[in-house]
Design a protein around this motif. Structure first.
Motif, mmCIF file in Angstrom:
data_model
loop_
_atom_site.group_PDB
_atom_site.id
_atom_site.type_symbol
_atom_site.label_atom_id
_atom_site.label_comp_id
_atom_site.label_asym_id
_atom_site.label_seq_id
_atom_site.Cartn_x
_atom_site.Cartn_y
_atom_site.Cartn_z
ATOM 1 N N LEU A 87 -18.677 -4.864 1.755
ATOM 2 C CA LEU A 87 -17.357 -5.328 1.312
ATOM 3 C C LEU A 87 -16.631 -4.247 0.521
ATOM 4 O O LEU A 87 -15.468 -3.936 0.775
ATOM 5 N N GLY A 88 -17.356 -3.673 -0.423
ATOM 6 C CA GLY A 88 -16.758 -2.678 -1.303
ATOM 7 C C GLY A 88 -16.275 -1.468 -0.534
ATOM 8 O O GLY A 88 -15.194 -0.928 -0.781
ATOM 9 N N PHE A 89 -17.087 -1.045 0.439
ATOM 10 C CA PHE A 89 -16.718 0.124 1.235
ATOM 11 C C PHE A 89 -15.444 -0.158 2.027
ATOM 12 O O PHE A 89 -14.518 0.661 2.058
ATOM 13 N N LEU A 90 -15.395 -1.323 2.667
ATOM 14 C CA LEU A 90 -14.209 -1.682 3.450
ATOM 15 C C LEU A 90 -12.963 -1.730 2.566
ATOM 16 O O LEU A 90 -11.919 -1.160 2.895
ATOM 17 N N VAL A 91 -13.086 -2.416 1.442
ATOM 18 C CA VAL A 91 -11.937 -2.548 0.541
ATOM 19 C C VAL A 91 -11.497 -1.167 0.038
ATOM 20 O O VAL A 91 -10.302 -0.861 -0.006
ATOM 21 N N ALA A 92 -12.476 -0.331 -0.300
ATOM 22 C CA ALA A 92 -12.138 1.011 -0.795
ATOM 23 C C ALA A 92 -11.413 1.817 0.281
ATOM 24 O O ALA A 92 -10.451 2.532 -0.009
ATOM 25 N N LEU A 93 -11.881 1.695 1.539
ATOM 26 C CA LEU A 93 -11.228 2.436 2.625
ATOM 27 C C LEU A 93 -9.792 1.964 2.807
ATOM 28 O O LEU A 93 -8.879 2.771 2.955
ATOM 29 N N ILE A 94 -9.606 0.657 2.792
ATOM 30 C CA ILE A 94 -8.251 0.120 2.964
ATOM 31 C C ILE A 94 -7.351 0.592 1.825
ATOM 32 O O ILE A 94 -6.250 1.089 2.044
ATOM 33 N N ARG A 95 -7.873 0.478 0.592
ATOM 34 C CA ARG A 95 -7.050 0.842 -0.557
ATOM 35 C C ARG A 95 -6.721 2.332 -0.552
ATOM 36 O O ARG A 95 -5.584 2.715 -0.816
ATOM 37 N N SER A 96 -7.702 3.187 -0.242
ATOM 38 C CA SER A 96 -7.404 4.618 -0.311
ATOM 39 C C SER A 96 -6.574 5.057 0.894
ATOM 40 O O SER A 96 -5.787 6.000 0.788
ATOM 41 N N THR A 97 -6.746 4.369 2.039
ATOM 42 C CA THR A 97 -5.872 4.672 3.176
ATOM 43 C C THR A 97 -4.428 4.344 2.834
ATOM 44 O O THR A 97 -3.511 5.113 3.117
ATOM 45 N N TYR A 98 -4.245 3.207 2.155
ATOM 46 C CA TYR A 98 -2.888 2.853 1.745
ATOM 47 C C TYR A 98 -2.351 3.887 0.761
ATOM 48 O O TYR A 98 -1.210 4.345 0.882
ATOM 49 N N GLU A 99 -3.182 4.298 -0.180
ATOM 50 C CA GLU A 99 -2.707 5.267 -1.175
ATOM 51 C C GLU A 99 -2.355 6.601 -0.552
ATOM 52 O O GLU A 99 -1.428 7.274 -0.983
ATOM 53 N N LYS A 100 -3.102 7.000 0.486
ATOM 54 C CA LYS A 100 -2.862 8.304 1.102
ATOM 55 C C LYS A 100 -1.740 8.257 2.128
ATOM 56 O O LYS A 100 -0.996 9.209 2.278
ATOM 57 N N THR A 101 -1.649 7.163 2.886
ATOM 58 C CA THR A 101 -0.757 7.177 4.043
ATOM 59 C C THR A 101 0.313 6.087 4.013
ATOM 60 O O THR A 101 1.165 6.034 4.884
ATOM 61 N N ARG A 102 0.227 5.168 3.036
ATOM 62 C CA ARG A 102 1.160 4.032 2.969
ATOM 63 C C ARG A 102 1.035 3.109 4.178
ATOM 64 O O ARG A 102 1.944 2.342 4.468
ATOM 65 N N LYS A 103 -0.094 3.212 4.889
ATOM 66 C CA LYS A 103 -0.328 2.265 5.980
ATOM 67 C C LYS A 103 -1.193 1.126 5.472
ATOM 68 O O LYS A 103 -1.792 1.220 4.415
ATOM 69 N N LEU A 104 -1.302 0.045 6.250
ATOM 70 C CA LEU A 104 -2.143 -1.115 5.917
ATOM 71 C C LEU A 104 -1.684 -1.810 4.639
ATOM 72 O O LEU A 104 -2.495 -2.297 3.871
ATOM 73 N N TRP A 105 -0.384 -1.861 4.401
ATOM 74 C CA TRP A 105 0.073 -2.406 3.112
ATOM 75 C C TRP A 105 -0.320 -3.871 2.935
ATOM 76 O O TRP A 105 -0.618 -4.317 1.843
ATOM 77 N N PHE A 106 -0.350 -4.614 4.059
ATOM 78 C CA PHE A 106 -0.673 -6.030 3.930
ATOM 79 C C PHE A 106 -2.135 -6.222 3.524
ATOM 80 O O PHE A 106 -2.453 -6.987 2.604
ATOM 81 N N LEU A 107 -3.028 -5.498 4.213
ATOM 82 C CA LEU A 107 -4.445 -5.576 3.853
ATOM 83 C C LEU A 107 -4.661 -5.104 2.422
ATOM 84 O O LEU A 107 -5.467 -5.664 1.674
ATOM 85 N N ASP A 108 -3.924 -4.064 2.064
ATOM 86 C CA ASP A 108 -4.047 -3.539 0.703
ATOM 87 C C ASP A 108 -3.687 -4.617 -0.312
ATOM 88 O O ASP A 108 -4.345 -4.765 -1.349
#
Lengths: 249, 230
Positions: free
Chosen positions: B43-64
């Motif tokens: 869970l933590g890994f998935l959430v971290a990937l989503i959050r850092s992907t959003y921080e880096k690329t502004r994608k996945l805002w809804f999941l973030d």
């Protein structure tokens, strides 16, 4: 080196623009880079030269204009930029070797994972290139065990292992201690001799004068002057270039 | 004194096979911790990937956004409340294995902390590493997988180890939904023998030994991963 242009341009830059918010870093850049060109880009810091270079492989997204690489518009939205980047090697000021991998692993990971080359073949190729830069004995070392000059030579080899069609250098010697600049420039000089196409953002005027076949001066987001090195350094025309050269030479 | 000790020991652990409360409890504690750790990492890994992907690329805002709600709620409420809500409210009308409920509750809880640990690890990796990967032709996912996360994992290993120690000890509240884990086992013995120090000290000692063993292995792993920094 004298001009030996072929007509085909490897990279065509058309009306390239880049802005960060309100700051317009690149204004209207037009340049063709031909096969075998060694282009040195010089200019004061903040002039946009690194941004220009990083736009060429879209590490920075251009905000205007087009870049054609080998005839393909790589700024088009549908372009698979990862595929084209495999053909554009890049060397960074800060080396950016992967610290958790040995030197050999640094060199073979991209060819193996991206080009599907067998490990043995990738290692042999890497070894051949390591020998050429005089670092074959460091294949099993980690980046933290190397000096800055060695790291940068490895970084060049890492890019070469992908067999790129052009090499982009972003101030490759600016982070080095003075006594290590020479060893890196020597490797670059050898590359130029083998007709590798190179775009080099640099402060090394000596290198530009000796190795480049084209030197371009950038300031304030424009290329203000371009010439063959002898002409460029002996008879600069643009006032800002004259001013710049008087400070750095 | 030693006669008294021997008598207490006999009464608390040997008589009526009371040691079984401890051993069975320990088994449940280990089971819950182990699977909750696994769930927490995933869970933590998935959430971290989503959050850092959003921080880096502004994608996945809804999941973030969903992830941020998850982090806020889980980190903002006591784990015991979460455990009881999952047992008595979410699964209130069902018969469901209590150990499974605990794994879910502690895993979901731990995942929130692990996510922030992983995210801090990913964000701590110099952007030049990311750019070097991309410049070679790796796509975003490959760059994350081959280059960024292995370094991030190494950097956060001490914090991660700490989180798992906390989790192991936190499972001691699972007794609230009547699971006989180690703490509950000791407490049952206490209620039978009216002798508090012997079972509670024993339970404490067992936790301590488990944490020490675990710490030992984490340190070993740290040393092994550190062999690239000379």
């Amino acid at each position: 080196m004298t001009t030996d242009y072929r007509t085909d341009a490897l990279i065509q830059v058309k009306h390239l623009g880049k802005r960060f918010g309100d700051l317009e870093v690149l204004k209207d850049i037009n340049v063709d880079i031909r096969k075998g060109d060694v282009v040195c880009v010089i200019g004061p810091s903040g002039s946009g030269k690194s941004t220009f270079l990083r736009c060429l492989n879209r590490l920075e997204e251009p905000t205007g204009g087009n870049i054609l690489f080998e005839g393909v518009d790589i700024t088009a939205p549908k372009t698979d930029i990862d595929k084209h980047r495999q053909k554009m090697g890049m060397v960074f000021q800060q080396f950016n070797l992967f610290p958790h991998m040995t030197i050999m692993k640094n060199l073979i990971i991209a060819p193996m994972k991206l080009q599907g080359r067998p490990q043995k073949e990738a290692e042999e190729e890497a070894m051949r290139l390591l020998e050429r830069v005089g670092l074959a004995d460091r294949a099993g070392a980690y980046p933290s065990q190397l000096s800055g000059g060695q790291k940068q030579r490895i970084a060049i080899v890492r890019a070469l292992c992908m067999k790129p069609d052009v090499m982009l250098f972003d101030e490759p010697t600016s982070a080095l201690d003075p006594e290590m600049v020479g060893e890196v420039l020597n490797v670059m000089r050898d590359l130029a001799r083998e007709r590798m196409t190179m775009v080099v953002v640099t402060h090394e005027m000596g290198f530009a004068r000796e190795v480049a076949n084209r030197v371009m001066f950038m300031d304030d987001g424009y290329f203000l002057e371009e010439n063959a090195p002898e002409e460029f350094f002996a008879h600069p025309r643009n006032e800002r270039l004259k001013n710049f050269l008087s400070k750095v030479l | 004194m030693s006669d008294k000790f021997r008598a207490d020991f006999y009464q608390n652990f040997i008589e009526d096979d009371r040691w079984k409360y401890m051993v069975n409890g320990l088994g449940n504690t280990i089971k819950i911790t182990f699977f909750a750790v696994l769930l927490g990492i995933v869970l933590g890994f998935l959430v971290a990937l989503i959050r850092s992907t959003y921080e880096k690329t502004r994608k996945l805002w809804f999941l973030d956004m969903l992830c941020r709600v998850y982090l806020t709620v889980i980190r903002g409420t006591p784990v015991l409340i979460q455990l009881m809500i999952i047992y008595f409210v979410v699964f209130g009308s069902m018969r469901i294995d209590k150990v499974l409920v605990s794994v879910l509750a502690f895993g979901i809880n731990s995942g929130a902390y692990v996510a922030e640990i992983f995210r801090s690890g990913i964000m701590s990796i110099d952007n030049g590493q990311f750019e070097a990967g991309r410049s070679l032709g790796f796509n975003y996912r490959q760059t994350m997988f081959y280059i960024v996360t292995p370094q991030a994992f190494k950097n956060v290993l001490p914090a991660l180890g700490n989180e798992f120690i906390v989790l192991l000890k936190e499972t001691s509240v699972a007794g609230y939904i009547a699971i006989q884990e180690l703490t509950k086992g000791a407490d049952i013995i206490r209620s039978r023998t009216y002798n508090a120090y012997m079972p509670l000290l024993a339970a404490g000692a067992i936790y301590l030994v488990m944490v020490m063993i675990f710490t030992h292995f984490v340190q070993k792993l740290e040393r092994r991963l550190r062999n690239s920094d000379h």
